[in-house]
Design an enzyme around this catalytic site. Structure first.
Site, short mmCIF file in Angstrom:
data_model
loop_
_atom_site.label_atom_id
_atom_site.label_comp_id
_atom_site.label_asym_id
_atom_site.label_seq_id
_atom_site.Cartn_x
_atom_site.Cartn_y
_atom_site.Cartn_z
N GLY A 72 0.82 -1.21 0.00
CA GLY A 72 0.00 0.00 0.00
C GLY A 72 0.85 1.26 0.00
O GLY A 72 0.56 2.22 -0.70
N GLU A 97 -2.55 6.46 4.25
CA GLU A 97 -1.66 5.29 4.19
C GLU A 97 -0.52 5.41 5.22
O GLU A 97 0.62 5.04 4.97
CB GLU A 97 -1.11 5.11 2.77
CG GLU A 97 -0.76 3.67 2.39
CD GLU A 97 -1.97 2.76 2.27
OE1 GLU A 97 -3.08 3.26 2.04
OE2 GLU A 97 -1.79 1.55 2.46
#
Lengths: 380, 253
Positions: A238, A359
């Site tokens: 990610g 993130e």
């Protein structure tokens, strides 16, 4: 370049698609805060969702480096479009690694964007510190009953299926969380209003409320109590994705600034003839290239099965920081025009900011880098 | 039906072309190269004919340096079934001239026996517009050039041609050579799964020497020059002045 023939071919394809289809649409999508379903349909046909899904499960089966290349090129077109690709990549990675055969059967629909997904982690009291989540799933016969609320969930206003992190054991801390696959059209699911954001405004973000939502036995992804760890296991990928997205935003800013500096005339010559502008452009270019190399090296580490945590955090942190700083420079090159709505660099500057926040905030990335340094030593 | 499509690796159409300082040609060192856009249209047409069930196999051929394999892989990713590289030179700056290309292609045609050759009308590097015609001549086949529409039925190709002054529709008996123009179709973006599949498709290598074709250049480039710089325009005060200038200065009225 060091990309192999296949990666280069993927890059060229996505680059052309971003230039022809995505980038020309970005201004209107930002202004209208619209979900670009027609672009996602095209992307699905080109196989741009679930890039790492193996061929046996209906994906193209590309490595993380190729994924990073795709994310940068899509984001150079428009970050909100790339972020959808990143979201599908995370969800499909979770399904490939932890899903049962029956759960994996939903992959073709997810990759074709017939089934839109949402990754539901954040809560009012649990942002950076995920261990604070209060959403619960209580065992009930064969299945579970879900209660709680999520905020700032990407795709929440439009999604069909949520991948929801919930507490299944109140005493067990991070070992007491599980991920559930939730039908967001089911009874007891309520969607909050769409948030109006500073940037990446075509990404639909909002809240979700769950009150006594009944979940069947197939709803649990992987093992109960392993939710937090499953989530952490896809974090590296990610971060590479978001880092590549940040590089794409900065690259779009550089391209716009170079074009403008070469054509805008002041004092009888193009402003690119002035050293003050040249140094801005040079600093933009070298930071972007450095960030890109960090992203690629982190991706290669993941692909080779090496310890990538430090590299992924460095890539995400550096790329996010330079995306903000260098799109600000792009605005500077444009002068007053760069501050006006409708000019691409104005949007890019707004789109860049969130890459320092989502993130894992860049403060958290620095904590991780420092922790890795103290634990494993200064030598990478 | 089998279709053969020749594809050429040329300087990318987005690249700002620079003439070498000695005027011997265009600078090709470290320049982005891609498939000739007209050849892309030719591949696209072949793939559409296959998707319609008209064609059963598509073979793509490229002639030149080893790097032309990239171009062949792109054609395979678009939907061609297999590829042949004819290694004709190791010098990226050497252009294989139309007659040599046509001779090499005629050797491949003799071996492959396709029903139709679809080629770009010209390559955007040298703009010769000769290879397709020469190939048809060498083979003794019919030809239809500058195609903007191709229909195949009953052993014939009905081809609409873009000619000066309008469109002309002709019928040619197969086997034939058809060269394609810009408006025939819009080539697709290749999908990621098809790029992956293309890696597994066969790519065969031959050499010009083994095919017994001499590729030594017969043309000599005397000089290559940059196009003239565009000069600034002028502002006119009235329509009358504009007409006067168009008549007497520009000589276009």
């Amino acid at each position: 370049m060091y990309l192999n023939e296949t990666q280069e071919q993927v890059r060229e394809t996505v680059q052309a698609f971003a230039d022809d289809v995505i980038r020309p649409a970005a201004e209107a999508l930002d202004r209208e805060e619209r979900f670009p379903a027609e672009i996602f349909d095209e992307m699905a046909k080109l196989g741009l969702f679930g890039i790492g899904v193996p061929e046996a499960l209906g994906g193209p089966g590309f490595d993380t480096l190729t994924y990073a290349v795709v994310m940068e090129e899509l984001s150079r077109g428009y970050a909100s479009v790339a972020d959808q690709c990143g979201l599908v990549e995370l969800i499909s990675t979770l399904l490939v690694r932890h899903g049962t055969e029956r759960q994996q059967a939903m992959l073709p629909d997810i990759l074709a964007m017939r089934r839109k997904v949402a990754y539901c982690i954040t809560e009012p009291e649990a942002g950076t510190d995920v261990s604070g989540i209060r959403t619960t799933a209580e065992k009930d016969g064969d299945g579970w009953v879900l209660n709680g609320g999520k905020i700032w969930i990407h795709n929440a206003p439009v999604a069909d299926t949520g991948f929801v992190l919930a507490r299944t054991d109140k005493e067990a801390g991070t070992r007491g969380m599980s991920i559930f696959i939730v039908d967001l059209h089911a009874r007891g699911v309520e969607r909050g209003p769409k948030e109006h954001k500073m940037g990446q405004r075509a990404s639909q973000v909002g809240g979700l409320n769950f009150s006594d939502v009944r979940l069947g036995r197939d709803a649990l992804l992987g093992e109960a109590g392993r939710g937090f760890h499953m989530m952490m296991s896809v974090l590296d990928k990610g971060r590479v994705g978001i880092a590549a997205l940040a590089v794409g935003i900065a690259q779009a800013g550089l391209e716009a600034a170079v074009d403008y500096a070469g054509t805008r005339k002041q004092f009888g010559k193009p402003i690119s003839d002035f050293q003050g502008v040249q140094w801005l452009l040079a600093d933009m270019a070298k930071d972007i290239e450095a960030a890109r190399l960090l992203v690629h090296s982190a991706a290669v580490k993941i692909d080779r099965g090496l310890d990538a945590t430090r590299s992924c955090s460095m890539a995400k942190c550096f790329a996010g920081d330079i995306a903000v700083a260098r799109t600000a420079d792009a605005v500077q090159v444009f002068g007053g025009s760069g501050y006006i709505r409708g000019f691409e660099v104005e949007r890019l500057y707004r789109d860049a900011k969130i890459t320092q926040i989502y993130e894992g905030t860049n403060q958290i990335q620095r904590m991780i880098i420092a922790r890795e340094l103290m634990k494993k030593g200064a030598r990478a | 039906m089998k279709i053969l499509v020749p594809v050429k690796r040329v300087i990318d159409y987005n690249v700002k072309v620079r003439v070498r300082t000695d005027g011997s040609g265009v600078d090709l060192a470290n320049v982005k190269m891609s498939m000739n856009p007209f050849d892309e249209i030719a591949v696209e047409e072949a793939v559409r004919l296959k998707e319609k069930g008209v064609a059963s196999e598509i073979v793509v051929v490229s002639i030149g340096v080893q790097q032309a394999k990239d171009t062949l892989r792109s054609a395979l990713a678009m939907g061609a079934d297999r590829a042949i590289l004819i290694d004709a030179t190791s010098d990226v700056n050497q252009d294989i001239e139309p007659l040599a290309v046509a001779r090499l292609l005629s050797r491949i045609v003799e071996a492959e026996r396709p029903d139709l050759v679809i080629a770009g009308k010209q390559a955007i590097d040298n703009d010769m517009n000769a290879t397709g015609q020469m190939l048809a001549g060498l083979l003794g086949w019919g030809q239809a050039t500058f195609a903007s529409k191709i229909e195949i039925a009953d052993g014939r190709a009905v081809v609409t041609r873009e000619v000066d002054g309008g469109l002309q529709t002709i019928g040619v008996r197969l086997p034939a050579v058809v060269t394609v123009d810009l408006r025939l179709n819009e080539p697709r973006y290749v999908s990621l799964p098809s790029i992956m599949k293309a890696k597994k498709k066969p790519l065969e290598e031959r050499t010009a020497a083994a095919l017994d074709v001499d590729v030594t250049p017969r043309l000599k480039i005397v000089r290559t020059v940059e196009p003239p710089q565009r000069v600034a325009g002028v502002r006119v005060a009235s329509v009358d002045e504009l007409i006067e200038k168009l008549k007497n200065q520009a000589g276009v009225l």
